[in-house]
Design an enzyme around this catalytic site. Sequence first.
Site, PDB file in Angstrom:
ATOM      1  N   TYR A 132      -4.347 -19.225  -3.212  1.00 41.71           N
ATOM      2  CA  TYR A 132      -5.065 -17.974  -2.897  1.00 41.71           C
ATOM      3  C   TYR A 132      -6.569 -18.222  -2.752  1.00 41.71           C
ATOM      4  O   TYR A 132      -7.211 -17.699  -1.840  1.00 41.71           O
ATOM      5  CB  TYR A 132      -4.771 -16.961  -4.004  1.00 41.71           C
ATOM      6  CG  TYR A 132      -5.581 -15.680  -3.957  1.00 41.71           C
ATOM      7  CD1 TYR A 132      -5.301 -14.678  -3.027  1.00 41.71           C
ATOM      8  CD2 TYR A 132      -6.618 -15.461  -4.864  1.00 41.71           C
ATOM      9  CE1 TYR A 132      -6.033 -13.502  -3.002  1.00 41.71           C
ATOM     10  CE2 TYR A 132      -7.349 -14.284  -4.854  1.00 41.71           C
ATOM     11  CZ  TYR A 132      -7.060 -13.306  -3.919  1.00 41.71           C
ATOM     12  OH  TYR A 132      -7.790 -12.146  -3.908  1.00 41.71           O
ATOM     13  N   GLY A 141       0.821  -1.221   0.000  1.00 42.45           N
ATOM     14  CA  GLY A 141       0.000   0.000   0.000  1.00 42.45           C
ATOM     15  C   GLY A 141       0.847   1.260   0.000  1.00 42.45           C
ATOM     16  O   GLY A 141       2.046   1.218   0.261  1.00 42.45           O
ATOM     17  N   VAL A 146      -3.904  -7.110 -15.106  1.00 37.67           N
ATOM     18  CA  VAL A 146      -3.717  -7.024 -16.555  1.00 37.67           C
ATOM     19  C   VAL A 146      -4.212  -5.682 -17.111  1.00 37.67           C
ATOM     20  O   VAL A 146      -3.631  -5.161 -18.064  1.00 37.67           O
ATOM     21  CB  VAL A 146      -4.423  -8.230 -17.245  1.00 37.67           C
ATOM     22  CG1 VAL A 146      -5.920  -8.228 -16.998  1.00 37.67           C
ATOM     23  CG2 VAL A 146      -4.143  -8.300 -18.724  1.00 37.67           C
ATOM     24  N   LYS A 186      -8.794 -17.730   0.753  1.00 42.83           N
ATOM     25  CA  LYS A 186      -9.975 -16.856   0.819  1.00 42.83           C
ATOM     26  C   LYS A 186     -11.216 -17.661   1.225  1.00 42.83           C
ATOM     27  O   LYS A 186     -12.054 -17.188   1.992  1.00 42.83           O
ATOM     28  CB  LYS A 186     -10.203 -16.177  -0.536  1.00 42.83           C
ATOM     29  CG  LYS A 186      -9.192 -15.069  -0.833  1.00 42.83           C
ATOM     30  CD  LYS A 186      -9.432 -13.857   0.052  1.00 42.83           C
ATOM     31  CE  LYS A 186      -8.505 -12.709  -0.279  1.00 42.83           C
ATOM     32  NZ  LYS A 186      -8.764 -11.513   0.522  1.00 42.83           N
ATOM     33  N   PHE A 223      -0.552 -14.222 -21.920  1.00 41.48           N
ATOM     34  CA  PHE A 223      -0.165 -15.590 -21.544  1.00 41.48           C
ATOM     35  C   PHE A 223      -1.284 -16.535 -21.958  1.00 41.48           C
ATOM     36  O   PHE A 223      -2.413 -16.387 -21.517  1.00 41.48           O
ATOM     37  CB  PHE A 223       0.113 -15.661 -20.039  1.00 41.48           C
ATOM     38  CG  PHE A 223       1.278 -14.790 -19.632  1.00 41.48           C
ATOM     39  CD1 PHE A 223       2.572 -15.266 -19.723  1.00 41.48           C
ATOM     40  CD2 PHE A 223       1.069 -13.474 -19.217  1.00 41.48           C
ATOM     41  CE1 PHE A 223       3.655 -14.457 -19.374  1.00 41.48           C
ATOM     42  CE2 PHE A 223       2.142 -12.661 -18.873  1.00 41.48           C
ATOM     43  CZ  PHE A 223       3.440 -13.155 -18.958  1.00 41.48           C
ATOM     44  N   ALA A 256      -7.094  -6.199   3.904  1.00 43.47           N
ATOM     45  CA  ALA A 256      -5.653  -6.492   3.927  1.00 43.47           C
ATOM     46  C   ALA A 256      -5.442  -7.966   3.623  1.00 43.47           C
ATOM     47  O   ALA A 256      -6.050  -8.829   4.255  1.00 43.47           O
ATOM     48  CB  ALA A 256      -5.076  -6.158   5.301  1.00 43.47           C
TER      49      ALA A 256
HETATM   50  N1  LIG Z   1      -8.166  -6.312  -7.033  1.00 49.06           N
HETATM   51  C1  LIG Z   1      -8.963  -7.332  -7.335  1.00 49.06           C
HETATM   52  O1  LIG Z   1      -9.289  -7.580  -8.511  1.00 49.06           O
HETATM   53  C2  LIG Z   1      -9.532  -8.212  -6.242  1.00 49.06           C
HETATM   54  C3  LIG Z   1     -10.408  -9.246  -6.591  1.00 49.06           C
HETATM   55  C4  LIG Z   1     -10.929 -10.061  -5.597  1.00 49.06           C
HETATM   56  C5  LIG Z   1     -10.585  -9.840  -4.270  1.00 49.06           C
HETATM   57  N2  LIG Z   1      -9.719  -8.838  -3.963  1.00 49.06           N
HETATM   58  C6  LIG Z   1      -9.377  -8.644  -2.544  1.00 49.06           C
HETATM   59  O2  LIG Z   1      -9.603  -7.278  -2.210  1.00 49.06           O
HETATM   60  C7  LIG Z   1      -8.664  -6.875  -1.205  1.00 49.06           C
HETATM   61  C8  LIG Z   1      -7.934  -5.617  -1.628  1.00 49.06           C
HETATM   62  O3  LIG Z   1      -7.234  -5.896  -2.848  1.00 49.06           O
HETATM   63  P1  LIG Z   1      -6.459  -4.751  -3.638  1.00 49.06           P
HETATM   64  O4  LIG Z   1      -6.531  -5.105  -5.072  1.00 49.06           O
HETATM   65  O5  LIG Z   1      -6.901  -3.410  -3.167  1.00 49.06           O
HETATM   66  O6  LIG Z   1      -4.967  -5.035  -3.149  1.00 49.06           O
HETATM   67  P2  LIG Z   1      -3.789  -4.024  -2.691  1.00 49.06           P
HETATM   68  O7  LIG Z   1      -2.525  -4.816  -2.662  1.00 49.06           O
HETATM   69  O8  LIG Z   1      -3.821  -2.773  -3.476  1.00 49.06           O
HETATM   70  O9  LIG Z   1      -4.219  -3.702  -1.208  1.00 49.06           O
HETATM   71  C9  LIG Z   1      -3.936  -4.572  -0.135  1.00 49.06           C
HETATM   72  C10 LIG Z   1      -3.501  -3.714   1.050  1.00 49.06           C
HETATM   73  O10 LIG Z   1      -3.307  -4.575   2.178  1.00 49.06           O
HETATM   74  C11 LIG Z   1      -2.038  -4.318   2.755  1.00 49.06           C
HETATM   75  N3  LIG Z   1      -1.569  -5.589   3.310  1.00 49.06           N
HETATM   76  C12 LIG Z   1      -1.155  -6.681   2.616  1.00 49.06           C
HETATM   77  N4  LIG Z   1      -0.832  -7.672   3.474  1.00 49.06           N
HETATM   78  C13 LIG Z   1      -1.057  -7.186   4.709  1.00 49.06           C
HETATM   79  C14 LIG Z   1      -0.910  -7.722   6.014  1.00 49.06           C
HETATM   80  N5  LIG Z   1      -0.480  -8.978   6.211  1.00 49.06           N
HETATM   81  N6  LIG Z   1      -1.237  -6.947   7.069  1.00 49.06           N
HETATM   82  C15 LIG Z   1      -1.693  -5.686   6.889  1.00 49.06           C
HETATM   83  N7  LIG Z   1      -1.826  -5.113   5.683  1.00 49.06           N
HETATM   84  C16 LIG Z   1      -1.524  -5.857   4.608  1.00 49.06           C
HETATM   85  C17 LIG Z   1      -1.165  -3.779   1.647  1.00 49.06           C
HETATM   86  O11 LIG Z   1      -0.112  -2.966   2.115  1.00 49.06           O
HETATM   87  C18 LIG Z   1      -2.175  -3.000   0.801  1.00 49.06           C
HETATM   88  O12 LIG Z   1      -2.277  -1.660   1.243  1.00 49.06           O
HETATM   89  C19 LIG Z   1      -7.754  -8.087  -0.980  1.00 49.06           C
HETATM   90  O13 LIG Z   1      -8.266  -8.810   0.128  1.00 49.06           O
HETATM   91  C20 LIG Z   1      -7.910  -8.908  -2.241  1.00 49.06           C
HETATM   92  O14 LIG Z   1      -7.653 -10.274  -2.019  1.00 49.06           O
HETATM   93  C21 LIG Z   1      -9.177  -8.024  -4.907  1.00 49.06           C
END
Ligand SMILES: NC(=O)c1ccc[n+]([C@@H]2O[C@H](COP(=O)([O-])OP(=O)(O)OC[C@H]3O[C@@H](n4cnc5c(N)ncnc54)[C@H](O)[C@@H]3O)[C@@H](O)[C@H]2O)c1
Length: 305
Positions: free
Chosen positions: A141, A36, A184, A145, A201, A74
């Site tokens: 993953y 982040g 992507v 989840k 890919f 997170a």
């Molecule tokens: N982006 C997508 O397409 C998508 C799809 C399905 C689910 N998600 C879920 O949505 C959530 C947010 O995803 P995103 O795309 O914003 O990701 P991102 O990496 O931008 O945000 C994740 C945040 O969590 C923090 N973080 C990671 N591990 C941590 C830990 N162990 N302790 C504390 N903070 C931690 C990171 O620093 C970051 O700020 C996640 O749970 C992800 O699995 C995302």
Amino acid sequence: MRVLITGAAGFIGSHLLDRCLEDGHTVTVIDDLSSGDRSRVPDTIALHVTDVADTAAVTEIITDTRPEVIYHLAAQISVRHSVADPYHDARANVLGTLNVVSAATTVGARVILASTGGAMYGDGVQMPTPESVLPQTQAPYGISKYCAEQYLTLHNRLYGGRHIALRLGNVYGPRQDPHGEAGVVAIFCGRIARGEAPTIFGDGKQTRDYVYISDIIDAFIGAADYSGTEAVFNIGSGKGTSVLELLEAVNAAAGASINPQFAPPRDGEWRHGALNSSLATTEMGWRATLSVVDGISRTYGSLSS
Ligand SMILES: NC(=O)c1ccc[n+]([C@@H]2O[C@H](COP(=O)([O-])OP(=O)(O)OC[C@H]3O[C@@H](n4cnc5c(N)ncnc54)[C@H](O)[C@@H]3O)[C@@H](O)[C@H]2O)c1
């Protein structure tokens, strides 16, 4: 309302933070800043730079701040990283969620979990896929989840919680991370803007359910207000978009016509994805409002630099 957001320095979390502040909530943030961006959390907000897998720290923060709603975002977010290091994936996503939901139960907070629809169901299932299909994920993953979801619904059954898991499609929009499930989009926008051929890919006919960030934020806010009894919702458009179609949308937004180069498919990938979100529509009045073409044209400018 007192709100805690984990992962608020990330892509989705920071948009959710903006919305919660606009709505006048008092927000606390937990983020270890592993991916982040610190600058996305205003200095006026209490930011705990803490790993959600740290049981003692998470328990103390939640007990002290007594949030009413916890948006738990997170996580370790990379499907490929989960294949390479499933232990780290499980620690962040399983232990992290167990810490959050256990502490939430002690203070009576409702947890809204960012789960995955894209990585949950695997191949060879009904399309668009409803929540009733048993997950057969292709990567660690998806397992972490799913396991996180199971802790939430267990706490609902055992302790009368009202926790909710949102199985998100592939989320895209401004600030997105190229390593996430819809990475992507960010990668294509960057390469097309530089006049470089993007790499696909596999054959590019694999599909994913892409959802624009503002629709996702509406789903989180709607889930916190939801008064029904369902606990797991798909949050997707219902439509699978192929990588080739996605590239076409990025080319159109850029006014370009750059052809891709192809590389072998990668581990942990699945072939098709589209989520049936009719439960979210019936129960919460949620539906995706923006098409991929419209969403990409809104996003291109911010991701192409
Ligand atoms: N982006 C997508 O397409 C998508 C799809 C399905 C689910 N998600 C879920 O949505 C959530 C947010 O995803 P995103 O795309 O914003 O990701 P991102 O990496 O931008 O945000 C994740 C945040 O969590 C923090 N973080 C990671 N591990 C941590 C830990 N162990 N302790 C504390 N903070 C931690 C990171 O620093 C970051 O700020 C996640 O749970 C992800 O699995 C995302």
